[in-house]
Write an enzyme that holds these catalytic residues in place. Structure first.
Site, PDB file in Angstrom:
ATOM      1  CG  ASP A 187      -0.319  -0.222   2.509  1.00 30.49           C
ATOM      2  OD1 ASP A 187      -1.027  -0.191   3.537  1.00 30.49           O
ATOM      3  OD2 ASP A 187       0.912  -0.447   2.543  1.00 30.49           O
ATOM      4  CD  GLU A 274      10.675  -1.692  10.764  1.00 30.87           C
ATOM      5  OE1 GLU A 274      10.760  -1.676  12.017  1.00 30.87           O
ATOM      6  OE2 GLU A 274       9.612  -1.494  10.162  1.00 30.87           O
TER       7      GLU A 274
END
Lengths: 324, 328
Positions: A187, A274
């Site tokens: 997205d 991350e």
């Protein structure tokens, strides 16, 4: 006086030997570089959506651009986790429109599903992109329940890890093929300039991302030497890597050289996903800042509204056979 | 016994070592030197690059298929009208829309800003987009503008901007001979497949197709029987003259020019904006159904969330907001 002479002789003896040895040492080191003769061509087994399909579809979609494949340009491996929901086809369609402009791109699409769905298979086949279609289901106990009730169950983790595993099984370390890996969610919005910045990654490169962390953009902090020394974020700037998934790319050889490095998904706090991968691969000093020393925004963390399907009612108003 | 370091000894030593070294070098001459591998690799890369450069140069000289189509005058031009306004996600939306449009041959993008003057953000984006474009601007009157807290359906949006685009098209058509061309109103947050542009290209009057994710349903669209549109499949106010979304129809330029008074009516009730234009142009019987007799979804009415930048606001109050020179 005899002593001074002795010292002079000793210096005269040792100095040239040191020179010789240092020259010899350099030569032997270059000889020890990995043997480049190992030129095995890997065959991409799972790419159902090969480049050759471009010809058959160029008559249907008059607009497809045939990008010549380069043997020298590093390949960008884009890893996109995706899951079934009403806007999925729309999101993937506009991703395809973007990726078709990027040469030497290989799309690894991983569905959060027990089996690969027909919607995605067909979309990939018609796209004309080089791709690999995988699927793995996130166990129910790990799936996010309700609206951000448990914000530290990271979405897409298992899918990204599967893609990493596929890369490690498909490619040999030290092969001649250069590549860069980028995690691109379905997205977000990507500019074309971003991909060229990504391509020139030696280890791990970083850049700003818009609309994350409650800010206009989040960015690494760069010092006068052009090195990353911190993170310009408000949300937990003391994370080892306070960066969004869309804000970094990793050289393929680095991924292959550290086969134990994966995203952790147990006991990972929100925003630390991350870091859970990057800290296994690289230190802050090794990061390469891109996008004009992290002063330009080339990727936006856009989110698509969930469509309100109130008028479908309980039985469904529209024909379920028509794919959206 | 300690040997005295005499210079004589040292020189003798050097002589012997040099002699040995010379012998070693002579031996090496006959051997295959490993360093040629490095040179070979460099040579190989250089020749690979040369070959690629040649290929690319040839490719540039030959017009690509889409370029040939772009230059083909018998292919009708698609004029895509996009009203836009400044907000955080504007640059992202226009970027991804431009990347889609870039694939379509013979397309002219008309971007109309809701602004008293053209903004540098849009101007620069269009300049590097690679598209044929026209950059217009017209501000929405203040009393007609949506306020921050208003729900999006309260006032119609993009009306003045779309009308301005039609005014420009009529002016352009008056100046030059109007060939076959089609006009499509494409909002900057929807998603378009490449196929929808090919479907609309040969519109004679007004063509229609279904739109996904609109009207509170999976899709909304015309119902076709015997090749004609007989009614509309919609869950909301089906009694509208044209219960169709802006993204679900295209109008031939000739029709727009032939009806100089046809425009979007800003005072129309909510949901009647499309009808306010179409009822002056065409009847339901004349509609041309596309997308496989309106059974395929080729365009989706996606909406982008407003980004949450609470922390930005807090930082700005503290005088530590992000660098506003960095364009987002």
């Amino acid at each position: 006086m005899v002593r001074r002479r002795d010292i002079l002789t000793i210096v005269l003896v040792i100095l040239p030997w040191m020179l010789l040895i240092s020259i010899w040492h350099q030569r032997t080191v270059t000889h020890l570089l990995p043997n480049q003769k190992d030129d095995r061509r890997h065959i991409l087994q799972e790419s159902v959506c090969g480049f050759k399909h471009m010809e058959t579809f160029s008559t249907q979609y008059v607009s497809s651009r045939h990008l010549p494949r380069s043997d020298v340009l590093p390949v960008i491996y884009i890893i996109t986790p995706t899951y079934t929901r009403p806007v999925q086809k729309a999101e993937l369609t506009r991703q395809v429109s973007t990726f078709l402009h990027v040469p030497n791109l290989h799309w690894i699409l991983v569905e959060d599903s027990p089996k690969r769905t027909a919607l995605v298979s067909e979309l990939l086949l018609k796209s004309g992109l080089n791709c690999t279609h995988l699927s793995t289901e996130t166990p129910h106990s790990y799936k996010p329940r309700g609206p951000s009730r448990d914000s530290h169950i990271p979405r897409g983790t298992m899918q990204r890890n599967l893609a990493l595993k596929w890369l490690r099984e498909t490619f040999q370390q030290n092969s001649q093929q250069q590549g860069v890996v980028y995690f691109a969610d379905d997205d977000n919005t990507y500019s074309l300039e971003l991909f060229e910045e990504i391509r020139a990654t030696h280890k791990v490169s970083v850049w700003p991302v818009a609309f994350v962390g409650g800010l206009r953009y989040e960015s690494p902090k760069i010092n006068v030497f052009g090195k990353v020394y911190g993170w310009k974020t408000v949300f937990d700037p003391h994370r080892p890597f306070a960066i969004d998934m869309a804000g970094f790319a990793i050289n393929l050889q680095l991924i292959l050289s550290k086969p134990q490095a994966y995203f952790r998904f147990r006991g990972v706090k929100g925003g630390y996903q991350e870091s859970s991968l990057l800290r296994e691969l690289v230190t802050l000093q090794d990061l390469e800042p891109k996008a004009a020393n992290c002063t330009k925004v080339l990727v936006w963390h856009t989110r698509t509204e969930k469509p309100v399907l109130v008028n479908e009612g309980k039985k469904g108003f529209t024909d379920p056979n028509i794919e959206i | 016994m300690r040997m005295k370091l005499k210079l004589k000894t040292v020189f003798l030593l050097y002589f012997v070592v040099s002699l040995l070294g010379l012998f070693y070098a002579l031996m090496q001459l006959g051997q295959h030197c490993d360093c040629t591998d490095q040179l070979l690799l460099k040579d190989r890369t250089v020749s690979q690059l040369r070959r690629e450069l040649q290929k690319l140069q040839e490719a540039f000289r030959k017009p690509s298929e889409s370029e040939k189509l772009s230059k083909n005058p018998s292919l009708p031009t698609i004029y895509v009208v996009t009203p836009t306004y400044a907000r955080l996600v504007q640059k992202a939306e226009l970027t991804r829309l431009s990347l889609t449009l870039l694939h379509v041959p013979r397309l002219h993008w008309i971007v109309v800003e809701d602004s008293p003057q053209p903004t540098p953000l849009v101007r620069d984006l269009l300049a590097v987009s690679g598209l044929a474009y026209t950059h217009l601007h017209v501000p929405t009157p203040k009393d007609m503008k949506l306020q921050e807290k208003d729900p999006t359906w309260l006032k119609p949006r993009g009306v003045e901007q779309r009308n301005e685009a039609m005014r420009w098209l009529r002016e352009m058509a008056a100046a030059a001979a109007v060939e076959q061309a089609v006009v499509y109103f494409a909002d900057d947050d929807n998603t378009y497949s490449l196929k929808v542009f090919e479907e609309m290209r040969f519109t004679q009057r007004v063509s229609v197709w279904p739109v996904g994710l609109v009207g509170g349903m999976r899709y909304e669209g015309p119902v076709v029987e015997n090749g004609k549109v007989v009614r509309f499949h919609t869950g909301w106010r089906p009694s509208r003259p044209f219960p169709i979304d802006m993204a679900g129809f295209a109008v031939s330029l000739r029709l727009v020019v032939a009806h100089p008074g046809a425009r979007f009516d800003r005072s129309a009730q909510i949901g009647f904006l499309e009808s306010s234009l179409l009822q002056g142009l065409v009847t339901m019987k004349e509609l041309e159904p596309k997308a496989d007799m309106c059974t395929k979804i080729l365009v989706w009415h996606t909406r982008t969330e407003k980004p949450k930048i609470k922390r930005e606001e807090i930082m700005q109050k503290q005088g530590m907001g992000s660098d506003l020179n960095v364009e987002v």
